[in-house]
Design an enzyme around this catalytic site. Structure first.
Site, short mmCIF file in Angstrom:
data_model
loop_
_atom_site.label_atom_id
_atom_site.label_comp_id
_atom_site.label_asym_id
_atom_site.label_seq_id
_atom_site.Cartn_x
_atom_site.Cartn_y
_atom_site.Cartn_z
N LYS A 56 -86.37 101.84 26.58
CA LYS A 56 -86.44 100.84 25.51
C LYS A 56 -87.76 101.02 24.79
O LYS A 56 -88.81 101.03 25.44
CB LYS A 56 -86.43 99.44 26.11
N ASP A 86 -84.09 103.60 22.68
CA ASP A 86 -83.40 102.51 22.00
C ASP A 86 -84.43 101.57 21.38
O ASP A 86 -85.16 100.90 22.11
CB ASP A 86 -82.52 101.76 23.01
N GLU A 94 -81.66 105.23 19.42
CA GLU A 94 -80.74 104.23 18.87
C GLU A 94 -81.46 103.33 17.87
O GLU A 94 -82.50 102.74 18.21
CB GLU A 94 -80.16 103.35 19.98
N ASP A 125 -75.68 101.78 17.09
CA ASP A 125 -75.18 100.80 18.06
C ASP A 125 -74.87 99.51 17.29
O ASP A 125 -73.71 99.25 16.97
CB ASP A 125 -76.24 100.58 19.16
N LYS A 165 -70.05 99.31 22.92
CA LYS A 165 -70.17 98.23 23.90
C LYS A 165 -68.89 97.41 23.79
O LYS A 165 -68.78 96.52 22.95
CB LYS A 165 -71.38 97.35 23.58
O1 LIG Z 1 -77.24 101.03 26.84
C1 LIG Z 1 -77.59 100.96 28.05
O2 LIG Z 1 -77.96 101.96 28.67
C2 LIG Z 1 -77.60 99.68 28.77
C3 LIG Z 1 -77.25 98.49 27.95
C4 LIG Z 1 -78.39 97.95 27.12
O3 LIG Z 1 -79.43 98.58 27.04
C5 LIG Z 1 -78.23 96.72 26.43
C6 LIG Z 1 -77.08 96.00 26.56
C7 LIG Z 1 -76.92 94.76 25.94
C8 LIG Z 1 -77.93 94.22 25.23
C9 LIG Z 1 -79.24 94.79 25.15
O4 LIG Z 1 -80.13 94.03 25.92
C10 LIG Z 1 -79.33 96.26 25.55
C11 LIG Z 1 -79.52 97.08 24.28
O5 LIG Z 1 -80.57 96.95 23.70
O6 LIG Z 1 -78.67 97.84 23.85
MG LIG Z 2 -79.61 98.65 21.90
#
Ligand SMILES: O=C(O)CCC(=O)C1=CC=C[C@@H](O)[C@@H]1C(=O)O
Ligand SMILES: [Mg+2]
Length: 324
Positions: free
Chosen positions: A135, A163, A192, A215, A237
């Site tokens: 992240k 991300d 991302e 995303d 997702k």
């Molecule tokens: O994408 C992944 O590897 C795990 C999922 C993930 O990071 C997330 C899932 C849902 C909400 C967010 O907090 C987060 C994201 O930022 O995409």
């Molecule tokens: Mg994300």
């Protein structure tokens, strides 16, 4: 003969799970049970606060309506249902019809939002392709750039996913890129959503040679899957997208456009996460899904996630809130 039940669950989260602006203390959602000719199948409906348009209460009410129709033998209109409801019901229906294969892809891209040293340890233990996800966008862009560059230098055979969740201005995105040596940029599988505006993210990819992935943009009105310079992947997702059919259609469009499709979690319980691993193995067999989110919980639901030792709450401990 058909019958259906709706159960409510609440699972304690690890302290410190922050979703955009709020702390997620408990994860709330619903488990649906479909029963037909002595066969039972399950699905999870769990709108994610701050990400889903629907609340848990709205999703539960809609689920009851749709389940009543299912019990009555009517066809279900899942395209107009809330995404979390469409996903949960379509998963349970696919299980009942034995369409969702039982083998899952349980390899995850280890997720790091804190100490990069922990990530190095986990990556060194990882079999096969080394893929990790970090992240970024939460602290200084310069720090993110230094950390990414350091990891790419320390583990040369790693593919890094990043991300930024649209956190950067174009200037901050450039500050990040400045610290990632040009020779390491192709080891970034994708970043991302670097910027608030998709057009700025596209320009960033073209200027820096760092591939991006969509995303949030996948859920924007009018989004179309297409090949564009600098775009490597789309993140799917399902809880935020909708039915299995809708997810599979997006995956097929991505593949036709030469893009990678990555199935990713919306922080579902171990029940939903296992179904996502099965969807990933079925529809995106050569791609490591983004499912490293069990670590955010303090308990599992109905079944365990491979290697996770958290206590498992059985279905018998949940409240049945509706049945027909
Ligand atoms: O994408 C992944 O590897 C795990 C999922 C993930 O990071 C997330 C899932 C849902 C909400 C967010 O907090 C987060 C994201 O930022 O995409
Ligand atoms: Mg994300």
């Amino acid at each position: 003969m058909r019958s259906a039940k709706l159960f409510q669950y609440q699972l304690p989260m690890d302290s410190g799970v922050i979703l955009r602006d709020q702390r997620l203390v408990t994860r709330e959602g619903w488990v649906i049970e479909l029963c037909q000719d002595q066969q039972r199948a399950y699905g999870e409906i769990a709108p994610l606060p701050e990400f889903s348009i629907e609340t848990a209460a709205e999703a539960g009410a809609q689920a009851q309506q749709l389940l009543s129709q299912w019990v009555a033998g009517e066809a279900l209109e899942l395209d107009t249902a809330f995404p979390s409801v469409a996903f949960g019901i379509s998963c349970a229906m696919a299980e009942l019809a034995a369409e969702l294969p039982v083998t899952g892809n349980y390899l995850v891209a280890p997720l790091c939002s804190g100490d990069p040293d922990d990530l190095v340890v986990r990556l060194n233990q990882m079999p096969g392709d080394k893929v990790a996800k970090i992240k970024v966008g939460m602290y200084e862009a310069v720090r993110d750039g230094i950390v990414a560059n350091m990891l790419l230098e320390a583990i040369p055979d790693m593919r890094l996913r990043l991300d930024a969740n649209r956190q950067w201005t174009p200037l901050k995105a450039q500050q990040f890129a400045k610290y990632v040596k040009p020779e390491h940029r192709s080891s970034i599988a994708f970043l991302e959503e670097p910027c608030r505006e998709p057009s700025d993210s596209l320009a960033f990819a073209q200027q820096t040679g760092i591939n991006i992935a969509w995303d949030e943009t996948v859920r924007d009105a009018g989004f179309e899957v297409k090949a564009e310079p600098g775009v490597a992947a789309i993140i799917i997702k399902p809880t935020l997208i909708g039915s299995l059919d809708r997810c599979i259609s997006l995956i097929e469009q991505a593949h036709a456009a030469g893009l990678i499709a990555v199935i990713s979690s919306s922080i579902e319980s171990s029940l939903g996460l296992n179904q996502l691993a099965r969807l990933a193995q079925w529809q995106t067999p050569n791609v490591i899904p983004g499912l490293d989110t069990m670590q955010l919980f303090q308990a599992q639901l109905m079944q365990s996630w491979p290697g996770c030792e958290l206590p498992v709450i059985p279905l018998s401990e949940l409240d049945v809130v509706w049945h027909k």
